[in-house]
Structures are given as structure tokens and as C-alpha cells.
Design a protein around this motif. Structure first.
Motif, PDB file in Angstrom:
ATOM      1  N   ARG A   1     -30.393 -60.867  -9.872  1.00 22.09           N
ATOM      2  CA  ARG A   1     -29.548 -61.950  -8.818  1.00 22.09           C
ATOM      3  C   ARG A   1     -29.262 -63.168  -9.831  1.00 22.09           C
ATOM      4  O   ARG A   1     -28.020 -63.425 -10.001  1.00 22.09           O
ATOM      5  CB  ARG A   1     -30.270 -62.351  -7.778  1.00 22.09           C
ATOM      6  CG  ARG A   1     -30.424 -61.396  -6.558  1.00 22.09           C
ATOM      7  CD  ARG A   1     -31.021 -61.470  -5.509  1.00 22.09           C
ATOM      8  NE  ARG A   1     -30.290 -62.775  -4.730  1.00 22.09           N
ATOM      9  CZ  ARG A   1     -30.973 -63.763  -3.880  1.00 22.09           C
ATOM     10  NH1 ARG A   1     -32.081 -63.310  -3.420  1.00 22.09           N
ATOM     11  NH2 ARG A   1     -30.369 -64.735  -3.489  1.00 22.09           N
ATOM     12  N   HIS A   2     -30.169 -63.695 -10.672  1.00 15.30           N
ATOM     13  CA  HIS A   2     -30.091 -64.769 -11.528  1.00 15.30           C
ATOM     14  C   HIS A   2     -29.010 -64.533 -12.519  1.00 15.30           C
ATOM     15  O   HIS A   2     -27.895 -65.115 -13.056  1.00 15.30           O
ATOM     16  CB  HIS A   2     -31.176 -65.307 -12.152  1.00 15.30           C
ATOM     17  CG  HIS A   2     -31.850 -66.109 -10.985  1.00 15.30           C
ATOM     18  ND1 HIS A   2     -32.989 -66.604 -11.261  1.00 15.30           N
ATOM     19  CD2 HIS A   2     -31.965 -66.253  -9.575  1.00 15.30           C
ATOM     20  CE1 HIS A   2     -33.776 -67.204 -10.301  1.00 15.30           C
ATOM     21  NE2 HIS A   2     -32.827 -66.949  -9.246  1.00 15.30           N
TER      22      HIS A   2
ATOM     23  N   ALA B   1     -21.273 -64.653 -13.331  1.00 15.02           N
ATOM     24  CA  ALA B   1     -20.210 -65.231 -12.470  1.00 15.02           C
ATOM     25  C   ALA B   1     -19.880 -66.706 -12.826  1.00 15.02           C
ATOM     26  O   ALA B   1     -18.631 -67.152 -13.008  1.00 15.02           O
ATOM     27  CB  ALA B   1     -20.621 -65.042 -11.041  1.00 15.02           C
ATOM     28  N   VAL B   2     -20.918 -67.440 -13.042  1.00 12.75           N
ATOM     29  CA  VAL B   2     -20.559 -69.117 -13.557  1.00 12.75           C
ATOM     30  C   VAL B   2     -19.879 -69.096 -14.770  1.00 12.75           C
ATOM     31  O   VAL B   2     -18.861 -69.829 -15.155  1.00 12.75           O
ATOM     32  CB  VAL B   2     -21.840 -69.793 -13.491  1.00 12.75           C
ATOM     33  CG1 VAL B   2     -21.863 -71.085 -14.137  1.00 12.75           C
ATOM     34  CG2 VAL B   2     -22.293 -69.581 -11.928  1.00 12.75           C
TER      35      VAL B   2
ATOM     36  N   GLY C   1     -18.347 -63.838 -16.905  1.00 19.45           N
ATOM     37  CA  GLY C   1     -18.403 -62.808 -17.390  1.00 19.45           C
ATOM     38  C   GLY C   1     -18.160 -62.637 -19.010  1.00 19.45           C
ATOM     39  O   GLY C   1     -18.530 -63.405 -19.770  1.00 19.45           O
ATOM     40  N   MET C   2     -17.428 -61.687 -19.526  1.00 20.05           N
ATOM     41  CA  MET C   2     -17.112 -61.680 -21.004  1.00 20.05           C
ATOM     42  C   MET C   2     -15.952 -62.475 -21.074  1.00 20.05           C
ATOM     43  O   MET C   2     -14.874 -62.199 -20.546  1.00 20.05           O
ATOM     44  CB  MET C   2     -16.832 -60.153 -21.257  1.00 20.05           C
ATOM     45  CG  MET C   2     -16.583 -59.907 -22.844  1.00 20.05           C
ATOM     46  SD  MET C   2     -15.735 -58.530 -23.242  1.00 20.05           S
ATOM     47  CE  MET C   2     -17.328 -57.581 -22.933  1.00 20.05           C
ATOM     48  N   ALA C   3     -16.325 -63.774 -21.641  1.00 20.61           N
ATOM     49  CA  ALA C   3     -15.102 -64.681 -21.931  1.00 20.61           C
ATOM     50  C   ALA C   3     -14.198 -64.197 -23.083  1.00 20.61           C
ATOM     51  O   ALA C   3     -14.376 -63.535 -23.838  1.00 20.61           O
ATOM     52  CB  ALA C   3     -15.727 -66.144 -22.616  1.00 20.61           C
ATOM     53  N   ALA C   4     -12.683 -64.236 -22.442  1.00 20.69           N
ATOM     54  CA  ALA C   4     -11.783 -63.720 -23.137  1.00 20.69           C
ATOM     55  C   ALA C   4     -11.376 -64.678 -24.397  1.00 20.69           C
ATOM     56  O   ALA C   4     -10.866 -64.067 -25.398  1.00 20.69           O
ATOM     57  CB  ALA C   4     -10.452 -63.737 -22.454  1.00 20.69           C
TER      58      ALA C   4
ATOM     59  N   ARG D   1     -23.047 -58.653 -23.738  1.00 18.98           N
ATOM     60  CA  ARG D   1     -22.819 -59.679 -22.556  1.00 18.98           C
ATOM     61  C   ARG D   1     -23.905 -60.041 -21.469  1.00 18.98           C
ATOM     62  O   ARG D   1     -24.328 -61.249 -21.158  1.00 18.98           O
ATOM     63  CB  ARG D   1     -21.267 -59.849 -22.006  1.00 18.98           C
ATOM     64  CG  ARG D   1     -20.912 -61.118 -21.257  1.00 18.98           C
ATOM     65  CD  ARG D   1     -20.889 -62.276 -22.224  1.00 18.98           C
ATOM     66  NE  ARG D   1     -20.596 -63.456 -21.572  1.00 18.98           N
ATOM     67  CZ  ARG D   1     -21.557 -64.169 -21.525  1.00 18.98           C
ATOM     68  NH1 ARG D   1     -22.870 -64.041 -21.414  1.00 18.98           N
ATOM     69  NH2 ARG D   1     -21.062 -65.577 -20.691  1.00 18.98           N
ATOM     70  N   LEU D   2     -24.483 -59.034 -20.862  1.00 15.66           N
ATOM     71  CA  LEU D   2     -25.268 -58.952 -19.925  1.00 15.66           C
ATOM     72  C   LEU D   2     -26.620 -59.368 -20.527  1.00 15.66           C
ATOM     73  O   LEU D   2     -27.606 -60.068 -19.857  1.00 15.66           O
ATOM     74  CB  LEU D   2     -25.348 -57.622 -19.461  1.00 15.66           C
ATOM     75  CG  LEU D   2     -26.530 -57.319 -18.224  1.00 15.66           C
ATOM     76  CD1 LEU D   2     -26.117 -58.166 -17.172  1.00 15.66           C
ATOM     77  CD2 LEU D   2     -26.719 -55.943 -17.637  1.00 15.66           C
TER      78      LEU D   2
END
Length: 339
Positions: free
Chosen positions: A244-245, A251-252, A255-258, A291-292
Motif C-alpha cells: 500500500r505504501h 501515485a504521489v 508513476g513513471m514520470a514522462a 519504477r516500482l
């Protein structure tokens, strides 16, 4: 009147003596309504509805299980005393195992909570330059790292210089450079290896269900290994909380920044357009896994990134781009076929 009209304008300064500047006339204030009373704070209960639901369900299931076991043992004793004794022994073993599992899960949750509290205290010490708080953070990290033999020399160096640093922020940065640098290198290697495995497996896998299962399994194991590396060692409930964290952090941060340089390299060079569908899917899945992993590092790391740079996507997934560029050169425009 004629003298006043014929008078020539004069220039003067406000600083000259004998001049008094009258305050400007302000318009009368309108009648304002009386101030509204402050809004009443929303009443919050000690337990949320979800907590009450799971607590009640868990209690009912536990009572039902206990009654079923008790009825089974009574029936075994009614048939034969030795059967009842065997059933009672199995029930005792089951009870000891349940107590051990509950204790392990509680310790895992407590370790994760201690890491979060340690990270918050370090951030406060960096912001306020508080020396006692920074010293407490350093000592807690030394206790956390005492079971890691790879940090033996780092622990000795930090213990030697612990009393020589006056500023609290500098002490936190020294602790980060000393204890976190070796762990960060291992964490980057773990994330990079996981991204490469996901990229290869999803590129050659014949079914999407296999891809999804392998990606989820890799993400779970990667998060757990990162938590173990930084001293979290969570159980099953701890992994659920940690997941969850990680998702909240993704989300903050978007995600994968463009705007990441690695994603710009893919789009700018047109690598994705020259790859086959399966190879392109493998590269994208590898980048998502990387990214995860970066989000898991930020969540499980006991210190915020202050003295050391935070890992970027290009640091852990650069090998994917090199392999994609080689595949794109070999396949060419005609290589965009389903494999």
C-alpha cells in the motif's frame, strides 16, 4: 481669487521642515456581518468501519474454529481415549503455531513502523538541525545495522566520528553516507536484475497471463528483498502494508514520470517504433518494474535522500535501453512482427 489663480506652481520636498502631510481620507467601512462561528471539527471514531468489519469477521471465524476444534476433540474422546489425546496434541501444536505466526506478524509491523518513525525523525533533524535528534537517529541506525556483517567497517567509522560532529544535519548526512551507501548499491543491483528478468521473460512468454503472474511475483519478491536489505523484514501483513505504501508513493510521484531522461531516450530515438511488439512490451514491463523498485527503495529506506542522490530510472534500467537499441538495429523497420 485672482492672486490664487495667478500663482505659479512650486516644487518642494516632503522632507522639508514645516510641512505636514495629512493622512488620506479613507472611505467609511461598510457594515460587516458578525463573524461566523468556526466550523465544528468532524467527529472521528476510534475505529473505522473497515477495521470494525475485519475485527468482527476475524472474531467470528476464530470462535467458529475454536468451537469446531473443541467439538472434534470431544468426538475423538468419545470414540477412544488415545484418539482424543492425539487430537488434543495436534490442537496444541496448532495453537503454538498460531501464536508464533501472530507474534512474527506483529514484530514485522513494528519493524516497519520503526523505519517510518526513523525516517521522519531524520527529516526533522535535517530541517531543524537538531543535534540530539540526529544523534538518536544515528544510534538507532547503528543498532539496526549491527546484524549486517557487510556494514561492520561502516559501523566502526561512524561510531568513531559520532561525537565529533556538532551540527545535527551534518550528522544525519554523515550517517547516510556511511551506512546507506553500501545498501543503496545493493538495492540498485536488485532493481536492475529484476527489471532485466521481467523484460526477458515477458518478451518470450507466449501468454499474457504468464506475463502478469511473473510481473506480480517479481514485484512482490523485489519489495520483500529490499525491505529485508534495509532492516524491515516484514511478514505477510507487513507486505500488504508495504505494498500500500509503495502504491501510494507511485501515485504521489506520478508513476513513471514522462520527463525522465530514460523515457525521453526511448521516445526521442524512436526505439519503441522499431522494436517488435513483444520486445517493446518486454522493455516497457522492465521499466515499470524498475519504477516500482525505486518506489520500494524510497519507502523501505530508513533515511531520506539528503547527502546521497536518489536513484533514477536511468541508473537501474540503462541496460534495457542498450539491449533495445541493439535489437532495434538488428531487426530494423521490418522487424515489427509478432514473435
Amino acid at each position: 481669487m485672482s492672486e490664487t489663480r495667478g500663482r505659479r506652481p512650486e516644487i518642494f520636498r516632503l522632507e522639508e521642515a514645516g510641512l505636514t502631510v495629512a493622512p488620506p481620507e479613507l472611505p467609511p467601512e461598510p457594515d460587516l456581518p458578525e463573524a461566523l462561528p468556526p466550523p465544528r471539527p468532524r467527529r472521528r471514531f476510534g475505529f473505522s468501519l473497515g477495521t470494525m468489519f475485519w475485527t468482527g469477521l476475524g472474531g467470528l471465524v476464530s470462535l467458529g474454529t475454536g468451537l469446531a476444534v473443541s467439538k472434534l476433540i470431544e468426538d475423538l474422546f468419545a470414540r477412544a481415549d488415545w484418539l482424543g489425546s492425539v487430537g488434543l496434541a495436534f490442537a496444541a501444536v496448532f495453537g503454538v503455531a498460531v501464536i508464533g505466526i501472530v507474534g512474527r506478524e506483529a514484530l514485522g509491523l513494528a519493524r516497519l513502523s520503526s523505519l517510518d518513525a526513523l525516517r521522519d525523525r531524520a527529516a526533522d533533524a535535517l530541517a531543524t538541525d537538531d543535534r540530539p535528534t540526529a544523534e538518536g537517529v544515528a544510534k538507532d541506525l547503528l543498532k539496526l545495522a549491527q546484524d549486517n556483517p557487510a556494514l561492520a567497517r561502516a559501523r566502526g567509522d561512524l561510531s568513531t566520528h559520532l561525537g565529533a560532529i556538532i551540527d545535527g544535519a551534518d550528522l544525519v548526512r554523515l550517517t547516510e553516507r556511511t551506512l546507506m551507501a553500501p545498501l543503496d548499491a545493493q538495492a540498485r543491483a536488485l532493481v536492475s536484475d529484476a527489471a532485466k528478468r521481467v523484460s526477458v521473460v515477458t518478451a518470450v512468454s507466449p501468454r499474457a497471463a504468464v506475463d502478469l503472474f511473473f510481473v506480480l511475483y517479481t514485484a512482490f519478491t523485489l519489495t520483500r528483498r529490499l525491505a529485508d536489505l534495509y532492516g524491515g523484514r516484514p511478514g505477510l501483513l507487513g507486505m500488504i502494508r508495504l505494498a500500500r505504501h509503495v502504491l501510494s508513493h507511485l501515485a504521489v510521484t506520478g508513476g513513471m514520470a514522462a520527463g525522465d531522461s530514460l523515457v525521453q531516450q526511448i521516445l526521442g530515438h524512436g526505439i519503441a517504433a522499431r522494436l517488435s511488439a513483444r520486445l517493446g512490451e518486454g522493455v516497457v514491463n522492465g521499466l515499470l518494474t524498475a519504477r516500482l523498485g525505486l518506489a520500494a527503495i524510497a519507502v523501505t529506506r530508513p533515511l531520506p535522500f539528503a547527502a546521497l542522490p536518489a536513484p533514477r530510472l536511468s541508473d537501474v534500467a540503462a541496460g534495457l535501453i542498450r539491449r533495445a537499441e541493439e535489437d532495434a538495429k538488428v531487426s530494423g523497420p521490418k522487424g515489427r512482427t509478432e514473435t
